[in-house]
Enzyme design. Structure first.
Site, PDB file in Angstrom:
ATOM      1  N   ASP A  34       0.826  -1.206   0.000  1.00  0.00           N
ATOM      2  CA  ASP A  34       0.000   0.000   0.000  1.00  0.00           C
ATOM      3  C   ASP A  34       0.854   1.248   0.000  1.00  0.00           C
ATOM      4  OD1 ASP A  34      -2.565  -0.906   2.401  1.00  0.00           O
ATOM      5  OD2 ASP A  34      -2.313  -1.380   0.304  1.00  0.00           O
ATOM      6  N   LYS A  56      -3.270   2.504  -1.768  1.00  0.00           N
ATOM      7  CA  LYS A  56      -4.491   2.821  -1.052  1.00  0.00           C
ATOM      8  C   LYS A  56      -4.253   4.154  -0.402  1.00  0.00           C
ATOM      9  CE  LYS A  56      -7.202  -0.839   0.918  1.00  0.00           C
ATOM     10  NZ  LYS A  56      -7.354  -1.731   2.036  1.00  0.00           N
ATOM     11  N   MET A 170      -8.737   8.361   9.090  1.00  0.00           N
ATOM     12  CA  MET A 170      -9.310   8.674   7.770  1.00  0.00           C
ATOM     13  C   MET A 170     -10.297   9.831   7.835  1.00  0.00           C
ATOM     14  SD  MET A 170      -9.971   4.817   6.313  1.00  0.00           S
ATOM     15  CE  MET A 170     -10.736   4.134   7.765  1.00  0.00           C
TER      16      MET A 170
HETATM   17  N1  SAH Z   1      -4.334  -0.172   9.315  1.00  0.00           N
HETATM   18  C1  SAH Z   1      -3.893   1.174   9.594  1.00  0.00           C
HETATM   19  C2  SAH Z   1      -4.991   2.194   9.395  1.00  0.00           C
HETATM   20  C3  SAH Z   1      -5.550   2.239   7.999  1.00  0.00           C
HETATM   21  S1  SAH Z   1      -6.701   3.544   7.775  1.00  0.00           S
HETATM   22  C4  SAH Z   1      -3.300   1.243  10.995  1.00  0.00           C
HETATM   23  O1  SAH Z   1      -3.464   0.306  11.786  1.00  0.00           O
HETATM   24  O2  SAH Z   1      -2.622   2.230  11.289  1.00  0.00           O
HETATM   25  C5  SAH Z   1      -5.640   4.846   7.205  1.00  0.00           C
HETATM   26  C6  SAH Z   1      -5.641   5.980   8.200  1.00  0.00           C
HETATM   27  O3  SAH Z   1      -4.710   5.729   9.238  1.00  0.00           O
HETATM   28  C7  SAH Z   1      -5.196   7.297   7.616  1.00  0.00           C
HETATM   29  O4  SAH Z   1      -6.238   7.946   6.955  1.00  0.00           O
HETATM   30  C8  SAH Z   1      -4.793   8.057   8.869  1.00  0.00           C
HETATM   31  O5  SAH Z   1      -5.914   8.526   9.575  1.00  0.00           O
HETATM   32  C9  SAH Z   1      -4.178   6.944   9.703  1.00  0.00           C
HETATM   33  N2  SAH Z   1      -2.706   6.902   9.578  1.00  0.00           N
HETATM   34  C10 SAH Z   1      -1.968   5.885   9.119  1.00  0.00           C
HETATM   35  N3  SAH Z   1      -0.646   6.171   9.190  1.00  0.00           N
HETATM   36  C11 SAH Z   1      -0.558   7.394   9.739  1.00  0.00           C
HETATM   37  C12 SAH Z   1       0.528   8.248  10.088  1.00  0.00           C
HETATM   38  N4  SAH Z   1       1.800   7.870   9.904  1.00  0.00           N
HETATM   39  N5  SAH Z   1       0.255   9.459  10.634  1.00  0.00           N
HETATM   40  C13 SAH Z   1      -1.029   9.853  10.837  1.00  0.00           C
HETATM   41  N6  SAH Z   1      -2.088   9.088  10.538  1.00  0.00           N
HETATM   42  C14 SAH Z   1      -1.872   7.876  10.001  1.00  0.00           C
END
Ligand code: SAH
Length: 243
Positions: A34, A56, A170
């Site tokens: 991703d 994604k 998100m």
């Molecule tokens: N599976 C992932 C989440 C997927 S949804 C997890 O466990 O982290 C994707 C969302 O995660 C993004 O829209 C944002 O809100 C958050 N996100 C992921 N990485 C991030 C980062 N490094 N900093 C801030 N938000 C993050």
């Protein structure tokens, strides 16, 4: 028979990868990844490993989920070790469950390798503990992808009246609606919140505000970003360690 590893890549800082994830990445024949997974991780793959990008982005899928499922399945027919690398944890808003179900229905063996989710680690890198004695006894991780104004909204807004921490993933584009909704259910306009972008990476930015001013303050915040709402945000003043 192939093995598919649905693997969490962690939130960004590559050192937050688990040893197990690193091991399967080093032996993978193909890695399906991703946007949210740190691309430097791919350098750990063996020579000849194939890379498939199914980018994604904040819920907007470059490749539809059905096609991603099928891509993983087709790879499992071709290769012995297939790594499906996903940002954070594969089962936290990562649709990892759907990918696993698709494989299970087709008789493909899979393993889940949990990752460090952004929901906890990104606040931690901003000096915000999601729970804290005397401040928050629980935390929720909520998808803010759906519009809070949608009639059929699945988000249980009425449950957010307590001081428990809420982490919205998100949700940046819905921030105005989220702030409005939280004020509507009775939260103080000065209730603390923060927007953290590109957390755990050298480009991390943190904007601290209140339900009243966060929208204006965070209007140019880069993505990926998450929103933390709760009194724990105030602890950042003392605990901010990541510069
Ligand atoms: N599976 C992932 C989440 C997927 S949804 C997890 O466990 O982290 C994707 C969302 O995660 C993004 O829209 C944002 O809100 C958050 N996100 C992921 N990485 C991030 C980062 N490094 N900093 C801030 N938000 C993050």
């Amino acid at each position: 028979m192939a093995n598919v590893y649905l693997t969490g890549a962690g939130p960004g800082d590559m050192e937050l990868l688990t040893l197990k994830a690193l091991r399967v990445i080093q032996t993978a024949d193909v890695i399906i990844y991703d946007r949210l997974a740190n691309p430097n991780i791919l350098e750990k793959a063996k020579n000849g490993c194939e890379f498939v990008y199914v980018g994604k982005e904040d819920g907007r899928h470059i490749m539809p989920q059905d096609d991603i499922n099928e891509t993983i399945y087709q790879s499992s027919l071709k290769y012995e070790n297939v790594v499906r690398l996903k940002g954070g944890d594969p089962f936290v808003f990562g649709r990892g469950g759907e990918e696993a179900a698709y494989l299970q229905e087709r008789g493909v063996k899979f393993e889940i390798i949990p990752g460090i989710t952004s929901a906890i680690s990104v606040p931690a890198y901003a000096g915000i503990p999601v729970t804290h004695r005397g401040v928050a006894v629980s935390f929720r991780v909520v998808t803010a992808h759906e519009s809070p104004n949608k009639k059929e909204s699945q988000i249980p807004w009425e449950n957010f009246k307590t001081d428990d921490t809420i982490v919205f993933l998100m949700g940046l584009h819905n921030l105005p609606k989220i702030a409005k909704k939280l004020i509507e259910i009775g939260k103080d306009v000065n209730y603390p919140c923060a927007v953290i972008s590109k957390g755990t990476t050298p480009e991390q930015t943190v904007i601290v505000g209140t339900l009243q001013d966060i929208v204006e303050k965070a209007k140019d915040a880069p993505t990926p970003a998450l929103i933390v709402v709760g009194k724990v945000v105030e602890l950042r003043e003392q605990l901010n360690w990541f510069k």
